[in-house]
Design a protein around this motif. Sequence first.
Motif, mmCIF file in Angstrom:
data_model
loop_
_atom_site.group_PDB
_atom_site.id
_atom_site.type_symbol
_atom_site.label_atom_id
_atom_site.label_comp_id
_atom_site.label_asym_id
_atom_site.label_seq_id
_atom_site.Cartn_x
_atom_site.Cartn_y
_atom_site.Cartn_z
ATOM 1 N N GLU A 102 0.830 -1.207 0.000
ATOM 2 C CA GLU A 102 0.000 0.000 0.000
ATOM 3 C C GLU A 102 0.865 1.257 0.000
ATOM 4 O O GLU A 102 0.546 2.256 -0.667
ATOM 5 C CB GLU A 102 -0.915 -0.002 1.227
ATOM 6 C CG GLU A 102 -1.886 1.173 1.261
ATOM 7 C CD GLU A 102 -2.818 1.117 2.453
ATOM 8 O OE1 GLU A 102 -3.519 2.117 2.690
ATOM 9 O OE2 GLU A 102 -2.841 0.078 3.156
ATOM 10 N N GLU A 103 1.982 1.204 0.726
ATOM 11 C CA GLU A 103 2.905 2.346 0.758
ATOM 12 C C GLU A 103 3.546 2.553 -0.619
ATOM 13 O O GLU A 103 3.690 3.687 -1.079
ATOM 14 C CB GLU A 103 3.998 2.102 1.808
ATOM 15 C CG GLU A 103 3.497 1.977 3.233
ATOM 16 C CD GLU A 103 2.878 3.272 3.717
ATOM 17 O OE1 GLU A 103 3.507 4.325 3.571
ATOM 18 O OE2 GLU A 103 1.741 3.217 4.230
ATOM 19 N N TYR A 104 3.946 1.448 -1.255
ATOM 20 C CA TYR A 104 4.542 1.557 -2.585
ATOM 21 C C TYR A 104 3.568 2.206 -3.564
ATOM 22 O O TYR A 104 3.944 3.052 -4.382
ATOM 23 C CB TYR A 104 4.941 0.172 -3.113
ATOM 24 C CG TYR A 104 5.950 -0.574 -2.284
ATOM 25 C CD1 TYR A 104 6.873 0.093 -1.479
ATOM 26 C CD2 TYR A 104 6.000 -1.971 -2.306
ATOM 27 C CE1 TYR A 104 7.796 -0.598 -0.719
ATOM 28 C CE2 TYR A 104 6.928 -2.673 -1.554
ATOM 29 C CZ TYR A 104 7.815 -1.978 -0.756
ATOM 30 O OH TYR A 104 8.726 -2.677 -0.015
ATOM 31 N N GLU A 105 2.310 1.783 -3.469
ATOM 32 C CA GLU A 105 1.307 2.310 -4.391
ATOM 33 C C GLU A 105 1.093 3.802 -4.172
ATOM 34 O O GLU A 105 0.983 4.574 -5.132
ATOM 35 C CB GLU A 105 -0.006 1.544 -4.208
ATOM 36 C CG GLU A 105 -1.074 1.926 -5.221
ATOM 37 C CD GLU A 105 -2.317 1.071 -5.090
ATOM 38 O OE1 GLU A 105 -3.331 1.424 -5.728
ATOM 39 O OE2 GLU A 105 -2.288 0.058 -4.354
ATOM 40 N N LYS A 106 1.044 4.224 -2.925
ATOM 41 C CA LYS A 106 0.859 5.647 -2.626
ATOM 42 C C LYS A 106 2.001 6.486 -3.205
ATOM 43 O O LYS A 106 1.788 7.608 -3.676
ATOM 44 C CB LYS A 106 0.796 5.862 -1.115
ATOM 45 C CG LYS A 106 -0.462 5.344 -0.444
ATOM 46 C CD LYS A 106 -0.360 5.558 1.067
ATOM 47 C CE LYS A 106 -1.560 4.987 1.798
ATOM 48 N NZ LYS A 106 -1.419 5.131 3.271
ATOM 49 N N LEU A 107 3.219 5.936 -3.142
ATOM 50 C CA LEU A 107 4.400 6.681 -3.585
ATOM 51 C C LEU A 107 4.699 6.495 -5.066
ATOM 52 O O LEU A 107 5.590 7.151 -5.605
ATOM 53 C CB LEU A 107 5.619 6.243 -2.768
ATOM 54 C CG LEU A 107 5.585 6.595 -1.282
ATOM 55 C CD1 LEU A 107 6.695 5.880 -0.535
ATOM 56 C CD2 LEU A 107 5.720 8.107 -1.088
ATOM 57 N N TYR A 180 12.327 2.073 -1.429
ATOM 58 C CA TYR A 180 11.554 2.676 -0.346
ATOM 59 C C TYR A 180 12.471 3.081 0.806
ATOM 60 O O TYR A 180 12.395 4.206 1.321
ATOM 61 C CB TYR A 180 10.503 1.676 0.129
ATOM 62 C CG TYR A 180 9.571 2.192 1.195
ATOM 63 C CD1 TYR A 180 8.533 3.058 0.882
ATOM 64 C CD2 TYR A 180 9.714 1.788 2.517
ATOM 65 C CE1 TYR A 180 7.665 3.523 1.857
ATOM 66 C CE2 TYR A 180 8.859 2.241 3.498
ATOM 67 C CZ TYR A 180 7.830 3.105 3.171
ATOM 68 O OH TYR A 180 6.982 3.557 4.147
#
Length: 702
Positions: A102-107, A180
Amino acid sequence: MALIKQIRQRTGLAIGVIAGGLILFLLGGDLLSPNSTLLSSNQNIVGEIAGEDITLEEYSQKIEEFKFSFQQRTGRAPVEAEMVSVREQAWQAMIVERVFDEEYEKLGLTVSDAELVDMVQGKNIVPELRAQLVNPQTGQFDKNQLISFLQSLETADPAQQAFWAQQEQLFAQSRKRVKYDNLLATSEYATTAEAKMEYKAANSIADASILYIPYYVIPDGEVTISDSELTAYLNKNKEKFQVGNSANIEYVSFSILPSGQDSAEVISNITQLTEELKASTEDSAFVSRFSEVQFPFQTYRPGDQLPASLTSNVGEIQKGETYGPFITANSTYVTYKVTDQYSGTPRMRASHILFSTEGMDDAGKASVKDQAQSVLEEIKGGLAFAVAARQYGQDGTAQNGGDLGWFAKEDFVEPFANATYAARATGLLPSLVETEYGYHIIEVTEMPQSDYTKLAVLELELVASDATRDEAYRNADTFAAQSGNRNQFTENATDNNYRIIQANNVDANARNLNNLTNARSVIMWAFGDASIGEVSPVFELDNSYVVASLVAKKEEGDAKLEDVREQVKQQVMNEKKAAMIKEKISGKATLEEMKAVFEDASLNNLPDLRLSTSVIPGVGFAPKAIGALFSLKESGQITQSVQEDIGVVVARMNTLTLAGEIGDYTGYQTQLTQNASQRMSYQIMMALQDLADVKDYRYKFF
């Protein structure tokens, strides 16, 4: 399989040697396979991540992926001790998938097809593949083997194709995590104000007198503590006394260590085999037949460390000579024969800082070059290379200070390789080096070396003989059969002069019992269906048979007083003793008068105590006392009595030398930034796990 077509278009050789290794991975199905009856129920929950139950089947499938990966790297199946790490890697991967994706997708973090192609057959092949595909004749990474295997995938069986698709996913996931972590690490910044504070803390020096009054100056017998006081303290400090799932276990251990006769037999065997190895003309075949190590014939390249048991016993080795037998740190006996020493492909070591220009136009590249040149000048001016690499580097080596390890010239793109191998001495290259990836600042750390050594390793394990093991098992089995409950367990141990060993507060995930390693089977029994007072069957561990009795179990959560009585009692006693000490020295005007009250108190002068420290020499960890000292404004002032974990401290400021102003705090800023960057990856992982409320029940199954 997204890359197979692209790879086929760019390669043209036949199947390589690693195909056979991959086939072996597909034979590793065991009782944890999806068809196993063990996995027939969704009630087998091994944990919870972000509110989602993780089933034993899901987890077992992930374990298989990492088990295959281990086999690919090593060419063998992992033993049980190594499976501990494999299972943990699989668990962490499941957390990462659910928490980090989810963090990867946001960034917007992605790994493109072109980037993945580069990772598996381009200029930046992932270390996992490099480590596996080494030509045994040259000791070097053999890219042709990799290309051959990749070319074969389109016609390979579906199982091999599926496995490679999994590998692609693992490589991509790993690269995203690197991106990341680097993104977060490079986002750290220390202000000038923070740097100034750090500078002043490190350079403000006090000449102080320290009175240290340890708690033992008050005898325990003079302190009265009630249960109500213990309960009140525990209720007030619950966060200090959290407990996990734990158990108290008693056990009797029956040693199966080798006897003197076993040792003499191994020494006799290896002595005879050593003489035969000396005369052998087929060293590789000989040690492959008789040695008990996985890889008995090895080539050591420049940069590789020869075995410690050889270098610690022999000064300079010679081709054709045989050395040993020696006893190793693992209690094995080993003999080495130097089969060959020769000059091979040179290898050297260097570090670099990459300033990427991929995808940039000329203006962008010019800007990056200016930045790289600026950093190069900083390093020439005294900035540590490793610090600069961690701060500015834009590839996976940044977190290692830019270290590339040992490499051959052909391992790197031509401009980079030419520049490093042209160096005449170790140290910083004076100019930037441009490659297709960007601009590099390079530091040569080891000059090219070309000495290769081939060793034949004859190693025999010192293990207990069957007779030794049988005798130990008979004793253990008889003891277990005669001990139907804990009372009988205690009586029989006493009658037979067996020592009962206690293991208290054993964590549910522990793998050891005191000094007994790999005791997971005992712990799983205790946390399984065992009831309080029950006696176990005989468990076979590495060097002993064990019979155990379950004394108590504790549930995860706030500790109960009976679980932590002694720890709480000690804290309450220290508080009461501190109050008594403070009362006894109350009204004393000087440290000397205070010391006279207690014979065991110490008074020492420290001429160079710094604000940045947290330890007082001769006293111990005392950050509150140091803070109180540096809060004093004038010479001669005395602090209040300060209660620390180790006792009561009172300090007098004799003189204070404050740090003077300096013109540039950049070095302190850099150091603060670097320290924060190094902690960032771990802190983010812990924070996201906390937010995901990860619950781990794996101890019930493994």
